[in-house]
Design a protein around this motif. Sequence first.
Motif, PDB file in Angstrom:
ATOM      1  N   CYS A 643      47.479  89.096  69.051  1.00  0.00           N
ATOM      2  CA  CYS A 643      48.881  88.918  69.404  1.00  0.00           C
ATOM      3  C   CYS A 643      49.507  87.905  68.449  1.00  0.00           C
ATOM      4  CB  CYS A 643      49.036  88.425  70.843  1.00  0.00           C
ATOM      5  SG  CYS A 643      48.375  89.558  72.096  1.00  0.00           S
ATOM      6  N   GLN A 644      50.626  88.244  67.889  1.00  0.00           N
ATOM      7  CA  GLN A 644      51.290  87.358  66.932  1.00  0.00           C
ATOM      8  C   GLN A 644      52.749  87.244  67.307  1.00  0.00           C
ATOM      9  OE1 GLN A 644      50.583  88.278  62.774  1.00  0.00           O
ATOM     10  NE2 GLN A 644      52.623  87.553  62.231  1.00  0.00           N
ATOM     11  N   CYS A 645      53.215  85.996  67.501  1.00  0.00           N
ATOM     12  CA  CYS A 645      54.610  85.794  67.895  1.00  0.00           C
ATOM     13  C   CYS A 645      55.544  86.367  66.841  1.00  0.00           C
ATOM     14  CB  CYS A 645      54.904  84.307  68.095  1.00  0.00           C
ATOM     15  SG  CYS A 645      54.075  83.605  69.547  1.00  0.00           S
ATOM     16  N   ALA A 646      56.643  86.939  67.302  1.00  0.00           N
ATOM     17  CA  ALA A 646      57.637  87.505  66.398  1.00  0.00           C
ATOM     18  C   ALA A 646      58.301  86.405  65.589  1.00  0.00           C
ATOM     19  CB  ALA A 646      58.687  88.281  67.199  1.00  0.00           C
ATOM     20  N   ALA A 647      58.930  86.805  64.476  1.00  0.00           N
ATOM     21  CA  ALA A 647      59.641  85.847  63.644  1.00  0.00           C
ATOM     22  C   ALA A 647      60.699  85.134  64.476  1.00  0.00           C
ATOM     23  CB  ALA A 647      60.283  86.567  62.460  1.00  0.00           C
ATOM     24  N   GLY A 648      60.765  83.829  64.319  1.00  0.00           N
ATOM     25  CA  GLY A 648      61.715  83.039  65.095  1.00  0.00           C
ATOM     26  C   GLY A 648      61.132  82.486  66.371  1.00  0.00           C
ATOM     27  N   PHE A 649      59.864  82.790  66.653  1.00  0.00           N
ATOM     28  CA  PHE A 649      59.175  82.282  67.829  1.00  0.00           C
ATOM     29  C   PHE A 649      57.872  81.603  67.401  1.00  0.00           C
ATOM     30  CE2 PHE A 649      61.879  85.630  69.373  1.00  0.00           C
ATOM     31  CZ  PHE A 649      62.346  85.168  70.603  1.00  0.00           C
ATOM     32  N   SER A 650      57.401  80.676  68.214  1.00  0.00           N
ATOM     33  CA  SER A 650      56.132  79.982  67.958  1.00  0.00           C
ATOM     34  C   SER A 650      55.246  80.108  69.185  1.00  0.00           C
ATOM     35  CB  SER A 650      56.375  78.497  67.645  1.00  0.00           C
ATOM     36  OG  SER A 650      57.181  78.361  66.491  1.00  0.00           O
ATOM     37  N   GLY A 651      53.930  80.066  68.980  1.00  0.00           N
ATOM     38  CA  GLY A 651      52.983  80.135  70.080  1.00  0.00           C
ATOM     39  C   GLY A 651      51.733  80.867  69.657  1.00  0.00           C
ATOM     40  N   ASP A 652      50.871  81.128  70.636  1.00  0.00           N
ATOM     41  CA  ASP A 652      49.593  81.774  70.325  1.00  0.00           C
ATOM     42  C   ASP A 652      49.648  83.294  70.458  1.00  0.00           C
ATOM     43  OD1 ASP A 652      49.809  82.119  73.029  1.00  0.00           O
ATOM     44  OD2 ASP A 652      47.976  81.017  73.548  1.00  0.00           O
ATOM     45  N   GLY A 653      50.829  83.845  70.708  1.00  0.00           N
ATOM     46  CA  GLY A 653      50.967  85.285  70.868  1.00  0.00           C
ATOM     47  C   GLY A 653      50.925  85.718  72.310  1.00  0.00           C
ATOM     48  N   ARG A 654      50.156  84.981  73.129  1.00  0.00           N
ATOM     49  CA  ARG A 654      50.150  85.245  74.576  1.00  0.00           C
ATOM     50  C   ARG A 654      51.360  84.595  75.240  1.00  0.00           C
ATOM     51  NH1 ARG A 654      46.195  89.039  76.138  1.00  0.00           N
ATOM     52  NH2 ARG A 654      44.463  88.877  74.679  1.00  0.00           N
ATOM     53  N   ALA A 655      51.780  83.474  74.667  1.00  0.00           N
ATOM     54  CA  ALA A 655      52.979  82.776  75.122  1.00  0.00           C
ATOM     55  C   ALA A 655      53.760  82.371  73.869  1.00  0.00           C
ATOM     56  CB  ALA A 655      52.629  81.551  75.957  1.00  0.00           C
ATOM     57  N   CYS A 656      55.011  82.789  73.771  1.00  0.00           N
ATOM     58  CA  CYS A 656      55.829  82.520  72.590  1.00  0.00           C
ATOM     59  C   CYS A 656      57.109  81.804  73.011  1.00  0.00           C
ATOM     60  CB  CYS A 656      56.174  83.816  71.867  1.00  0.00           C
ATOM     61  SG  CYS A 656      54.729  84.722  71.253  1.00  0.00           S
ATOM     62  N   TYR A 657      57.532  80.847  72.168  1.00  0.00           N
ATOM     63  CA  TYR A 657      58.694  80.014  72.461  1.00  0.00           C
ATOM     64  C   TYR A 657      59.676  80.096  71.301  1.00  0.00           C
ATOM     65  CZ  TYR A 657      55.183  78.257  75.685  1.00  0.00           C
ATOM     66  OH  TYR A 657      54.190  78.178  76.630  1.00  0.00           O
ATOM     67  N   ASP A 658      60.951  80.123  71.646  1.00  0.00           N
ATOM     68  CA  ASP A 658      61.997  80.270  70.638  1.00  0.00           C
ATOM     69  C   ASP A 658      62.071  79.046  69.736  1.00  0.00           C
ATOM     70  OD1 ASP A 658      64.353  81.304  69.339  1.00  0.00           O
ATOM     71  OD2 ASP A 658      65.510  79.886  70.549  1.00  0.00           O
ATOM     72  N   ASN A 659      62.188  79.268  68.440  1.00  0.00           N
ATOM     73  CA  ASN A 659      62.438  78.188  67.485  1.00  0.00           C
ATOM     74  C   ASN A 659      63.934  77.953  67.391  1.00  0.00           C
ATOM     75  OD1 ASN A 659      59.694  78.146  66.876  1.00  0.00           O
ATOM     76  ND2 ASN A 659      59.922  79.600  65.175  1.00  0.00           N
ATOM     77  N   ASP A 660      64.353  76.706  67.435  1.00  0.00           N
ATOM     78  CA  ASP A 660      65.771  76.369  67.287  1.00  0.00           C
ATOM     79  C   ASP A 660      66.049  76.092  65.811  1.00  0.00           C
ATOM     80  OD1 ASP A 660      68.346  75.410  67.312  1.00  0.00           O
ATOM     81  OD2 ASP A 660      68.088  74.232  69.145  1.00  0.00           O
ATOM     82  N   GLU A 661      66.413  77.146  65.072  1.00  0.00           N
ATOM     83  CA  GLU A 661      66.641  77.007  63.639  1.00  0.00           C
ATOM     84  C   GLU A 661      67.807  76.073  63.340  1.00  0.00           C
ATOM     85  OE1 GLU A 661      64.824  81.056  64.388  1.00  0.00           O
ATOM     86  OE2 GLU A 661      66.467  79.882  65.247  1.00  0.00           O
ATOM     87  N   CYS A 662      68.787  76.023  64.223  1.00  0.00           N
ATOM     88  CA  CYS A 662      69.958  75.171  63.973  1.00  0.00           C
ATOM     89  C   CYS A 662      69.585  73.694  64.072  1.00  0.00           C
ATOM     90  CB  CYS A 662      71.067  75.506  64.969  1.00  0.00           C
ATOM     91  SG  CYS A 662      71.681  77.211  64.825  1.00  0.00           S
TER      92      CYS A 662
END
Length: 1150
Positions: A643-662
Amino acid sequence: MGWKEKGWIACLSFLGFVVSVKSISRDELFPFGPSARDQLLEPGNDQTYRLDLSKPVFFSFQINTNGFVATKEPESELTYLGKMPPKFGMIAALQGDLHTSDGVGKVFFREDSSPDILRRAAEHINRAFPEDDEINPTHAVVVTWVDVTTHGLESRGDSGIKKRNTFQLVIASLETTSYAIVLYPRDGIKFSSMLVGDTNVIMHAGFSKGLVRGFFSSIKGPYYRTTTDDEQSVRALAEETNSGLRGVWVYEIGTSPFFSNVAPGEVPELPTEAPPQEDVDAYEESSAARRPLYPDRPVVAYPPYLQEQTEVHPVQFQPQNPEVVEVDDPIINVDVFSYNLGSCANNRNKCSKFGECRDYANGYCCHCISGFYGNGIQCVAEGKPQRVNGKVHGRVFVGRSPSPVEFANIDLHSYIVANEGRAYVAISDLPETVGPSLEPLVSISGVIGWAFALEHPGFKNGFSIIGGEFTRQAEVTFMPGNEKLNIRQEFKGIDEHDHLIVSTNLEGRVAEVPLGSTIKLDPYSEIYQYNNNLITSSSTRDYVVTLQDGSRETRRYQWRETISFNGCYHSETLRDMKPTQMLSVDHIFAIYDPAQRLIRFALTSKIGDINGGQPEQNPCLTGRHGCDTNAVCKVGEGATFTCQCAAGFSGDGRACYDNDECREDPQRCGPNAICNNQPGTFRCECEEGYQFGSDQRTCIKVDRPVDHCEAGTHTCSPHAQCSYAGGSSYVCTCLQGFTGDGRSCQGRPKTRCEVHRENVLGVSGPRGPQPPIGAYIPTCDNNGQYEPMQCHGSTGHCWCVDQNGQEISGTRTGPGSRPMCIDHNTGLPPVGPRPRPDVDALTPGTHLLFAQSGRIEHVPLGGYDMKKNDAKPVLHLPEKVIIGVAYDCVEKMVYWTEITSPSISKANIEGGEPTSVISSGLESPEGIAIDHLGRTMFWTDSAKDHIEVASLDGSNRRVLINTDLVNPRAIIADPSNGNLYWADWNRKAPKIETSYMDGSNRRVLVRDNLGLPNGLTYDPHSSQLCWADAGTQKMECMDPGRGSRSTVLERIQYPFGMTAFGKNIYYTDWRRDAVIAVDRYASRESDEFQPQKRTRLYGIATAYAQCPAGQNYCSGNNGGCSHLCLATPNGRSCKCPDNAAQVGCVEREY
């Protein structure tokens, strides 16, 4: 695969694309009219003109009003009307008892050998005869019958409004043969029969050879009639075809001197059921063996012509044993999208912000960067859920119902769990009369499943290949009832919220599913074939309907679809695209909720090998992986995966958190921009006063119109008044007592009247100048001269004075009466009635203007109260019927429509003669609206059933709306927001609609609980659109942006026109012969004014003392447009008039 098999499949693929489109429009006819240098047939009935050709073809032309071209001078219409075929040779485009003597209908004709006309003729001919050698005509004659009507009475209808037909005949020739191309635009056939004497006569279309000379006598030659004695066959001319394009019919009509070899085009619409095999064999014969409809030997009668049919085998794809269907490349020829020309140096900004540009030997292409998928122009993050939003429009007949269910602008929302291939779709506000019957059509949402399907290794879903801009057309045929539904979906790309936008249109007939039934659809598979810029698929699907009584029915429908898109072929991506892929769909769910008027679909889609490939054991392919919804599941060996978090998200793939680019980089959007964080991405927005430049990335300062009067930045003299004139314009006017151009104002010497007045007022008291008690104080006009009538404030006596202020003997009157005094600037008044038409100037302030038969009257407003004692006529037009009234606050002009000699006129309310603005091309102009900012006017024509726009001087005319209108009347412009509103009081289906002022984004606002919505008004201050309905006897309002609807007043009688000013709505009423004021906040009538003349009142408008505040992009310099500047909510459209070919115009949108 044999030629026969390839042939029918190729034909199926091609025709499936062609026949799903609508019939041609009037704009798609060959050019005609004065701009095409046509000649005009003399108006009248049964008029004929001999056209002598510079390059004679196989016969001379006699062009006739009655819808035909003859081979020699035709006899009187009495010899052939109702007695077809005629004794003379005839090509009947649509023959009947027609006339053009009313000044509306016209017959245009010309000889034409221009390259463009010959090219268009060749396209129609070669499309109709695909197996023949290519034809390139050298000569053409174009005849167009425009808005012709019946000479007598139509056999059907009692509306009193003449129906009109429009059609065109093009005869294209070369040395060896000639062709007839007949074009019937949609909505071009409004009547199909007429009364000739006491007989109902059906119109004819076809070819007659006329008299044929035999050994002993002449007999009537063959008559090939393309219509029958059924009126439906006439109406079908605009809906069917023999050339592959609906409404266009092509015939080879032979060589000199006879119609020796008439043969129809060979591309009819595709049949639904398979015909006998012998018909298929007949189709395979070469064009050289085409059987002439007119053999050389003279005959008297012929059997009716039956179009040959091509066998179509139902194709059903099953998951267990899929087949590959081939499509020959030459059938499909789609141009490559032009973005691949040039290089990345000048085109990099055309790629997605998540894409990159790569140069190739012959051009460039866009590619998504790692972690994203799409076509490079549209890119989304791998594994991230995707949303799809859009609108659905439809006109659907259910079962055998004779009436369609219509819906417009209803919402479609979809949510796709990308790492499961699971799509959820909801369509809201569907009437229960159609909702259940749409449940079997899960493929309305199936294209969304295909676009974001779960991908088997080595295969790509739709979005990965073509991105988010494409058009999907599908045709559904239900068995055994043969109901047909056409589905057209336009996917318009990813918006600023990362949502995919789609517009869906449904039109046709569906098999009925009773309310309360349930639908079960089994898993299915279908083959998608990829070829150039076209993707096709077809299948047959079964579904089970369980009725409320528990009984079950197994039903079936055939499904064909094409997906057209623009691709870039320089790179290896599309060149390496697999020619076939299989879409597998399961876990299908469809249900209609009548309480919420909502239909829901759910389905899981996977794209892979048509032969099945590896078993679906990997959790990524079964959906049992446990990855976060914002993660992508990566297939490993065997049953392993990551499992790999989508671009713009961080985590281990099982749980992904939004990155605040701004927050990570506050300056990433650049100067004058604001960064807004979004799930998985961010969005840049320009600060107030800035907008994106042409690169759509850099924020540049907006040069918006400025009201310099309000801002105090004008250059008017301190002794002048500044008046805002729209855009950044203003007018300076010197105050009373000063002269000059407004920017420089000088005082003038005091006049005798002013000196006289100051002397009287010169006595000062404790509170300033105080006149002596009982003294007479003279009144002076704006130029300081004595008013012709002077009155004593204490005694009430009045008298007339000369220019020097001296009383004219014998004119003094007592209290309560006033003398008639002569204006010092005019001569003696005429003896007898006042000259008409004439315009009386209005006093300053805000007024109501309303139409009453042959005149326009006014009522001044004091605040919101009608000053009824000061009401008077301002415009007299005897023997005219004025309907609509509108006011231009910039030039102080009143505009009106009148229907006796259909025209639009104007007059200055400060005094002046009426001026005709438009006096031709109108039939029944009714509602009229003014855009005082863009300097345009809009009007409805209830006979032509269209909405038109023009500049205020009548130039630059353009038809904006000409479909789905029956009785349009009231029309309102909202210039500041770029919107139009209008009402159609069609008794069968009344509605209130809106669009942008350029005619785009048309949609229905209100269709329920309407009767006769006559009056319409819009208050920009409260954003309320209000209407008065003579059918429901209600006055209602709504916010067009929010859809909230409220009742203002009930039990009104027969309203016609209405206008808003402040808290009040003023409307005219036919039964009360009055103008009624309604306090819309108190929901009650507050006043009533009945003119002295008690007749029907029509349109009403508010004449503002000052223009309402507001601006749009057309306010200054005509928005940079050469002709029409039409505002939209977010910009403007530069549009051309309908005679654009004459004026050299370029259309643009901003």
